[in-house]
Design an enzyme around this catalytic site. Structure first.
Site, short mmCIF file in Angstrom:
data_model
loop_
_atom_site.label_atom_id
_atom_site.label_comp_id
_atom_site.label_asym_id
_atom_site.label_seq_id
_atom_site.Cartn_x
_atom_site.Cartn_y
_atom_site.Cartn_z
N HIS A 69 0.73 -1.12 0.00
CA HIS A 69 0.05 0.06 -0.13
C HIS A 69 0.97 1.24 0.12
CE1 HIS A 69 1.02 -0.13 4.14
NE2 HIS A 69 0.73 -1.17 4.19
N GLU A 70 0.21 2.57 0.11
CA GLU A 70 1.24 3.75 0.00
C GLU A 70 2.27 3.83 1.14
OE1 GLU A 70 1.65 6.64 -1.92
OE2 GLU A 70 0.85 5.07 -3.24
N GLY A 71 1.73 3.04 2.27
CA GLY A 71 2.99 3.37 3.41
C GLY A 71 4.05 2.47 2.79
N HIS A 72 3.87 1.23 2.06
CA HIS A 72 5.23 0.79 1.58
C HIS A 72 5.92 1.70 0.27
CE1 HIS A 72 3.02 -2.93 2.86
NE2 HIS A 72 4.12 -3.37 3.52
#
Ligand code: PAF
Length: 283
Positions: free
Chosen positions: A34-37
């Site tokens: 996801h965007e965190g990654h």
């Protein structure tokens, strides 16, 4: 982006990069990205000449009653995201490529003490599994630096201590927590939440902010703050695991003089166990 499934293939590709003196930045993951990654990958892009990521749902860090089988596996989507965010090499090994029996290695790495508290108390063996697989991945990739999310605050501490204790030549870099607009920390396990639970889950961040405010206003009983925070979470449907105020450097109960604190929470909602944290730096 090139994807490799074996250690030998990845080693060959990285050897030629290393011969050209390229700095290798590494982002280990378990996939379902996801965007965190992607924040981690973008940071790796800034830090290194070559960006390597891994996707491996590591059986050794799950205990028997946990979500190893149903952990989401989304390799195609993950490859697309990684490539479009500047990753050069993806290492996606099978469990048998990593472990002789596909499950664990005989040799284990344990950061003693730190591995048994907080998440380690609820998930015995979890941080041994993490430290062991990260050591293996570091030996395979031999990165100059490795990027981890601050959301897994205790995991980051375990890895920092492990690298220090084993004199590993890897710079460990932590990246700020990525949050949805609602404040919910991004996590692959958010996928286990129903729409209604996803709304409820935002209470975690609100409660962290509330606890931080209590500390900043000088409320001295951390035990009281934590108990009230637990009650706020239970009131909206969470089951408790822990809500703790600890010292940032060792995650132990802080002395009265400690100014660098971190509030850590783990709580169950429906099928998900969610974790989050917030640092507090007192003047
Ligand atoms: O944070 C994760 O995704 C995992 O714990 C890690 C560091 C990739 C080890 O399996």
């Amino acid at each position: 982006m090139k994807t490799f499934h074996t250690v030998a293939e990845l080693r060959t590709a990285l050897k030629s990069e290393r011969l050209q003196d390229k700095r290798i930045a590494f982002v280990p993951t378990m996939g379902n990205l996801h965007e965190g990654h992607m924040d981690l990958v973008r940071r790796a892009r800034q830090e290194g000449d070559v960006v390597v990521s891994s996707i491996f749902v590591n059986p050794m860090q799950f205990s028997a009653n946990e979500d190893l089988e149903r952990y989401p596996r989304t390799l195609k989507e993950d490859q697309h995201l990684l490539e479009s965010n500047g990753c050069d090499y993806l290492f996606a090994p099978t469990a048998l490529e990593m472990y002789p029996d596909g499950k664990r290695s005989q040799t284990q790495i344990e950061v003693t003490g730190l591995s048994d508290i907080l998440c380690g108390a609820t998930r015995p063996g979890h941080f041994v599994g993490v430290a062991t697989v990260v050591t293996k991945l570091f030996n395979i990739v031999m990165p100059d630096c490795a990027i981890f999310g601050n959301k897994d605050y205790q995991q980051l501490k375990v890895i920092e201590d492990m690298v220090r204790d084993l004199s590993s030549n890897v710079e460990v870099i932590g990246v700020d927590i990525a949050r949805a607009e609602s404040g919910l920390a991004l996590s692959s396990r958010n996928g286990y939440l129903t729409e209604a639970e996803r709304n409820t889950a935002t209470t975690i961040y609100q409660t962290l902010l509330w606890a931080k405010q209590q500390i900043l206003e000088g409320h001295v009983s951390y035990a009281d703050i934590c108990e009230q925070a637990q009650q706020k979470l239970e009131a909206v449907g969470f089951k408790r695991d822990y809500f703790e105020i600890r010292a940032q450097h060792d995650l132990l109960t802080p002395s009265e003089k400690e100014t660098r604190l971190v509030i850590l929470v783990a709580a169950y909602l429906g099928k998900a166990r969610l974790i989050d944290n917030l640092t507090v730096d007192l003047p």
